[in-house]
Design a protein around this motif. Structure first.
Motif, mmCIF file in Angstrom:
data_model
loop_
_atom_site.group_PDB
_atom_site.id
_atom_site.type_symbol
_atom_site.label_atom_id
_atom_site.label_comp_id
_atom_site.label_asym_id
_atom_site.label_seq_id
_atom_site.Cartn_x
_atom_site.Cartn_y
_atom_site.Cartn_z
ATOM 1 N N ASN A 116 0.428 -1.114 -0.158
ATOM 2 C CA ASN A 116 -0.020 0.489 0.245
ATOM 3 C C ASN A 116 1.155 1.325 -0.053
ATOM 4 N N SER A 119 1.996 3.267 -3.172
ATOM 5 C CA SER A 119 1.366 4.041 -4.482
ATOM 6 C C SER A 119 1.598 5.287 -4.498
ATOM 7 N N LYS A 158 1.703 -0.340 -7.944
ATOM 8 C CA LYS A 158 0.957 -1.486 -7.819
ATOM 9 C C LYS A 158 1.696 -2.379 -7.185
#
Length: 353
Positions: free
Chosen positions: A285, A288, A291
């Motif tokens: 995450n 970001s 991906k």
């Protein structure tokens, strides 16, 4: 001294919060110095100011001894009993020595002490007010510039925004309104010294708390912030209620909530990502807007992981001058080795060979 002076002291106690007994004690202490200074006295004296009338009396104090060797400090028991037969050894004899013209000196001294104590009390009140604002946001107005410091008017006090706490992207103009983070409040001999910051991660935290009701209410938690002030920040958030999207809450409808913070920080990009107790998910995450297709823990003790991203997203994952990767590592507290899928495949083939 007169009754008006006593009434003024009582008014100061009510309006300024200064205990009148402390004021009287300070005045009496100052009057002892004034007496010794003006009347060339090295005697052991005490000064009493009557609490009801303001009348001032000076007393020479001597200890009762069998035989006095220092008449400035001592009085013989025989001489003491001439004053009062009740005196015993080690008692203290008070003899009034108030000069005739001491009233004028007393009035001037008392006025100076009261003014000084009022200033001290006001400084203390201001300090107490601002020390409670430490680690919080405060609004101020750019007042002037001193040796690269920005001096910010907070109303009751001027604060300092030093160069290390200034954002490189900020442009400070006299009269500008400014939101800053209160880093420290120090007591000084003058007014309290308030140190501000525009670069502290706490500024983003407090701005989010102001903009996002879910954070203020404790539904959404800020788990971490990594910041390169003025350029980019990453914020990890977590929801305590399953039906509440933590990222969506922070971003707001069409980005309205996060956009107001971005504007306050002069265009600083803010990535809001979902925190996870699973390091692989959290690290994925944190990269970001890239991906990650795979995140593998290489060394848990050393906090090392390998993150694989699609070939076309490698530069996105690393970011300009490595900024995205650097912030992700800072946010997660893991050393992240970022590879494209092609690089990972090539490395795996080399290992196989």
């Amino acid at each position: 001294m007169n009754r008006e002076f006593i009434e003024a002291i009582e008014e100061i106690e009510q309006n300024k919060g200064v205990d009148k007994d402390i004021l009287f004690e300070a005045i009496e202490a100052a009057l002892i110095s004034a007496y010794k200074r003006n009347f060339d006295s090295d005697k052991n004296v005490k000064v009493i100011m009557e609490r009801e009338t303001g009348d001032v009396k000076v007393f020479n104090q001597r200890k009762v001894v069998e035989e006095a060797t220092d008449p400035r400090e001592e009085i013989s028991l025989e001489d003491a009993r001439r004053i009062s037969p009740e005196y015993q050894l080690d008692d203290v004899v008070d003899e009034e020595v108030t000069p005739k013209n001491f009233g004028r000196i007393a009035a001037q001294t008392a006025k100076q002490v009261v003014i000084q104590r009022i200033r001290e009390a006001e400084r203390e009140l201001i300090y107490e007010e601002f020390v409670h604002k430490q680690d919080d946001i405060i609004n101020g107005k750019v007042q002037r510039f001193e040796q690269n410091n920005v001096i910010v008017d907070l109303g009751k006090v001027e604060a300092i925004l030093p160069p290390p706490e200034q954002m490189a992207t900020d442009k400070y103009n006299q009269g500008d309104r400014l939101k800053s983070y209160v880093v420290e409040v120090k007591k000084t001999t003058k007014e309290p010294q308030v140190i501000l910051s525009r670069t502290h991660p706490g500024l983003i935290k407090r701005l989010l708390e102001l903009e996002v009701p879910e954070i203020y209410d404790g539904i959404v938690e800020i788990k971490g912030i990594a910041r390169e002030a003025g350029y980019r920040s990453k914020v990890a958030v977590y929801s305590n209620e399953q039906e509440v999207d933590p990222v969506g809450s922070c971003v707001g409808n069409k980005g309205s909530r996060i956009q107001s913070i971005v504007e306050e920080l002069n265009g600083e990009n803010i990535d809001v990502i979902t925190w996870s107790s699973d390091p692989s998910v959290f690290i994925s995450n944190s990269l970001s807007p890239a991906k990650a297709t795979n995140v593998t823990v290489i060394d848990e003790e050393e906090h090392k992981v390998r993150a694989i991203v699609p070939d076309h997203q490698l530069s996105l994952a690393i970011g300009r001058e490595g900024q995205n990767a650097r912030l992700a590592a800072k946010l997660t507290n893991w050393k992240i080795d970022i590879l494209s899928e092609s690089q990972a495949e090539e490395r795996d083939n080399d290992i196989s060979d």
